[in-house]
Design a protein around this motif. Structure first.
Motif: not given
Length: 48
Positions: A20-28, A6-8
């Motif tokens: 909502i959070l993006s996958r990139a935000e979670v990874m950061k 999932p990307h969102v």
């Protein structure tokens, strides 16, 4: 079979969608915990 990540991701509070959070935000956010073992590939969303 290809599995999509999932990307969102939804953010819920007491079962109610509050954002909502993006996958990139979670990874950061988890990078300080796991260090450079995480590979984040940032890319622009494609438009139709």
């Amino acid at each position: 079979m290809k599995v999509n990540k999932p990307h969102v991701l939804p953010v819920l509070e007491n079962g109610v969608l509050v954002g909502i959070l993006s996958r990139a935000e979670v990874m950061k956010a988890v990078r300080p915990i796991y260090g450079e073992r995480l590979n984040v590939v940032e890319r622009e969303l494609e438009t139709a």
